[in-house]
Design an enzyme around this catalytic site. Structure first.
Site, short mmCIF file in Angstrom:
data_model
loop_
_atom_site.label_atom_id
_atom_site.label_comp_id
_atom_site.label_asym_id
_atom_site.label_seq_id
_atom_site.Cartn_x
_atom_site.Cartn_y
_atom_site.Cartn_z
N CYS A 1 5.52 9.55 -1.98
CA CYS A 1 6.68 10.13 -2.02
C CYS A 1 6.83 11.68 -1.39
O CYS A 1 7.93 11.88 -0.83
CB CYS A 1 7.08 10.26 -3.53
SG CYS A 1 7.26 8.74 -4.45
N HIS B 1 13.15 14.97 -4.22
CA HIS B 1 12.77 13.73 -4.25
C HIS B 1 13.56 12.94 -5.52
O HIS B 1 13.53 13.28 -6.54
CB HIS B 1 11.09 13.52 -4.56
CG HIS B 1 10.95 12.05 -4.61
ND1 HIS B 1 11.22 10.97 -3.74
CD2 HIS B 1 10.02 11.34 -5.67
CE1 HIS B 1 10.80 9.85 -4.15
NE2 HIS B 1 9.88 10.06 -5.41
N ASN C 1 14.80 4.87 -6.16
CA ASN C 1 13.60 5.88 -5.58
C ASN C 1 13.23 5.05 -4.22
O ASN C 1 12.69 4.01 -4.36
CB ASN C 1 12.54 5.72 -6.58
CG ASN C 1 11.24 6.58 -6.17
OD1 ASN C 1 11.36 6.80 -4.84
ND2 ASN C 1 10.37 6.67 -6.81
#
Lengths: 337, 332
Positions: free
Chosen positions: A118, A265, A294
């Site tokens: 990520c 994020h 995500n």
């Protein structure tokens, strides 16, 4: 100093709603929204794709072309690409060579493939910035791209992660700025390997002989599917992201009051809200997780590129990108837009 | 202790490999129809994980360079074979070393060490970090093993198996070097490039994110679809078309004359061809004949055995991608 000349993004066309997932697992729209803020995501996975399946590199190239177009430069002017992904189209040599193949008619271009989960986009941005700031290259593209859907476990056993992840891509094109122009003014990169077991995918893994074997698919949870200690990830992400924002601001001689926009994020809406509350500026935070889930390394450039096209980011504003993910690794980048 | 130097200078020191006592030799399988692999003693690391081997190489590199662990500000790992699919090798290495600094992981095949060197040099030159530990570790033999449990091994996978081996090496890239140490090199220049149009000559497709609907299944493993495959003839042809001429051209642009070539072959003949093009036929070091193909670790592994020459690192990798770097001796 490196500056962002253009941004772009791409997602598969097919929308997978929370209700769609109830066909595969015990879940509900309410359960997913309450825990993550996600309403839908885009998946390239067969059975969900109505327009044919996009590969990782297809999404990356679409986002790159949009970024090049917004930067008003041709792909032949690209000197290098830094490509962050943990979901390549080829186990080796990765997706970078596929991108090279697609770009090759123009010229041979180095593609650096970054695997920092990520936080991958922030790490990739640091690499690209170093190439520009050192004068090595004039134009470098940074891509964050993930095709998570084909690795998800579509059953109640995989519910903890399957409802969270989506497919997508985002890209920046960087170039050099002149002395009085805006640009990337600071990047802070951090890791703590003590938590390497808390979020990730085990197989194929090379810790011992035979990286992949049939027994890895035994049981309810194959070793090829993602696993996560959700509560710990939530706690650490909520803590580390505000911390690293303060750190990069301090290093650049700036304060929270100078910040105009924060692009975190997009892991979980609850984490995003915690970050906003901690910093005391929830109104400055960009979030699109409700529509995309995500998308790992793609989430920051996807959210930022969308915000740019929506006019939410203006010339001269101070923008902070911040990420946290598996490893754990995290980081923040400060950009005068 | 550290010599003050100009901001543009970048040094490479402490090039070391994992403790050799950990390695065990295995006779490569013979390939009667071709001669692309020598009867090498492939190096295997049966007792160590990639991060354990990387830790061993890192500690050796730090000791040899004179830098303390606490001085390391950043770590870059180049690997194709992390302990677990993700997070990558760098997270586990940082934990083993007890370091809490930023850690970047790159996948660049056999060009991994050159790419990591170049990125660290740019980080040092632009102030992102002053002391960077670079690790290149690949346990390529571990792609295999399922064939012993009945998975089908194709001819091209058997060729890949016959060359792929294990190795780990590390070095320190820094703004300052400890001038009392032997074997310090000054970084001159480097480059990475690629067309990508020949990657199918040496690749491993599965698991693939774009393999629909599932990137890998039990049946794929049983059928051996997850094994790397290598087509040596096509690879050499592709390298001939794309890579070798580039080395010759790059050499003309170095601005200095390397006296030593360090390369790493995927199959027999690659390093020799590069050496010929670079007029370094009599000064070519390649660890492939001794240890097999160890991916990103190949160049620093070989470098750990030499010092004192202006050295050209030149390597071709799957893709094809290729990379080169020039370093010259500095200090003691």
């Amino acid at each position: 100093m490196a500056r962002v000349l253009g941004t772009g993004h791409a997602v598969p066309r097919h929308v997978v709603t929370n209700a769609d997932l109830t066909a595969f697992m015990e879940t509900s729209d309410e359960w997913i929204q309450q825990r993550s803020g996600i309403r839908e995501r885009r998946w390239s996975r067969q059975g969900f794709a109505t327009q044919g399946e996009a590969r990782n590199v297809d999404l990356a190239l679409e986002a790159l072309h949009m970024a090049l177009s917004s930067a008003k430069i041709d792909s032949s002017a690209l000197d290098a690409v830094v490509y962050a992904t943990i979901t390549p189209d080829e186990e080796f040599p990765g997706s970078g060579v596929l991108l090279q193949e697609l770009l090759a008619p123009a010229k041979a271009v180095p593609v650096f493939e970054v695997r920092n989960h990520c936080a991958g986009f922030i790490y990739a941005l640091a690499v690209a910035r170093a190439y520009i700031d050192s004068g090595t290259y004039k134009h470098v593209a940074v891509i964050g791209c993930e095709l998570q859907s084909t690795g998800l476990l579509l059953s109640s056993a995989g519910r903890g992660t399957a409802v969270l992840f989506g497919d997508g891509a985002g890209a920046f094109v960087l170039g050099a700025s002149t002395f009085d122009q805006p640009g990337i003014i600071g990047i802070e990169l951090c890791s703590d390997g003590a938590f390497a077991d808390k979020l990730g995918v085990d197989a194929p893994g090379f810790a011992r002989a035979c990286a992949l074997q049939a027994s890895h698919f035994d049981g309810e949870q194959p070793l090829t599917a993602p696993r996560m200690e959700g509560q710990l990830v939530f706690k650490m992400a909520s803590q580390k992201m505000p911390e690293v924002i303060r750190k990069v601001l301090q290093k650049c001689g700036l304060g929270l009051e100078n910040l105009d926009v924060i692009v975190p994020h997009q892991a979980n809406q609850r984490i995003i809200e915690m970050v906003g509350r901690d910093l005391g500026c929830p109104e400055k935070i960009i979030s699109n997780i409700a529509r995309y889930g995500n998308t790992t390394a793609a989430s920051i450039p996807l959210a930022l590129s969308e915000a740019v096209t929506q006019g939410k980011i203006q010339h001269g504003q101070l923008v902070c990108l911040v990420s946290f993910g598996a490893g754990f690794s995290w980081g923040a980048a400060l950009i005068r837009w | 202790m550290s010599a003050e130097i100009g901001a543009a200078d970048v040094f490479v020191s402490g090039i070391s490999r994992a403790d050799s006592a950990c390695f065990k030799a295995r006779q490569a399988s013979s390939i009667p129809a071709t001669s692309f692999a020598p009867a090498v003693l492939q190096q295997l690391l049966p007792e160590l994980s990639p991060s354990e081997a990387a830790e061993s190489a890192s500690r050796n590199a730090l000791a040899k360079s004179g830098f303390e662990l606490g001085q390391v500000q950043f770590v870059i790992s180049a690997t194709q074979t992390p302990d677990f699919n993700n997070p990558g090798l760098v997270s586990r290495l940082l934990h083993r070393l007890g370091l809490n600094v930023g850690g970047l992981e790159i996948r660049q095949g056999a060009c991994g060490a050159v790419a990591a060197l170049e990125i660290s040099a740019r980080f040092v030159q632009t102030g992102q970090a002053d002391v960077i530990l670079v690790v290149a570790a690949d346990m390529l033999s571990r792609y295999f093993g399922a064939e012993e449990q009945g998975a089908v091994l194709s001819d091209s996978a058997a060729i890949a198996r016959s060359v792929m081996a294990d190795g780990a090496a590390a070095f320190v890239v820094s703004r300052q070097a400890i001038n009392s140490k032997q074997g310090v090199l000054r970084y001159i220049d480097s480059g990475i490039s690629g067309y990508g149009q020949g990657f199918r000559d040496f690749h491993c497709h599965l698991p693939s994110a774009s393999r629909f609907p599932q990137r890998i299944t039990r049946e794929d493993v049983q059928q051996g679809l997850h094994f790397p495959v290598l087509n040596p003839l096509a690879l050499l042809q592709s390298l001939d078309q794309r890579v070798f001429a580039d080395y010759r051209n790059k050499r003309l642009a170095f601005g200095c004359t390397p006296t030593q070539l360090v390369s790493h072959s995927i199959v027999n003949g690659i390093a020799e061809r590069i050496a010929q093009l670079c007029d370094l036929k009599d000064a070519c070091l390649d660890c492939f004949p001794d240890v097999g193909f160890i991916g990103s670790a190949g160049i620093p592994w070989a470098m750990s055995q030499i010092s004192g020459a202006t050295t050209l690192w030149a390597v071709a990798s799957s893709g094809p991608q290729w990379g080169w770097a020039v370093l010259e001796p500095w200090g003691a």
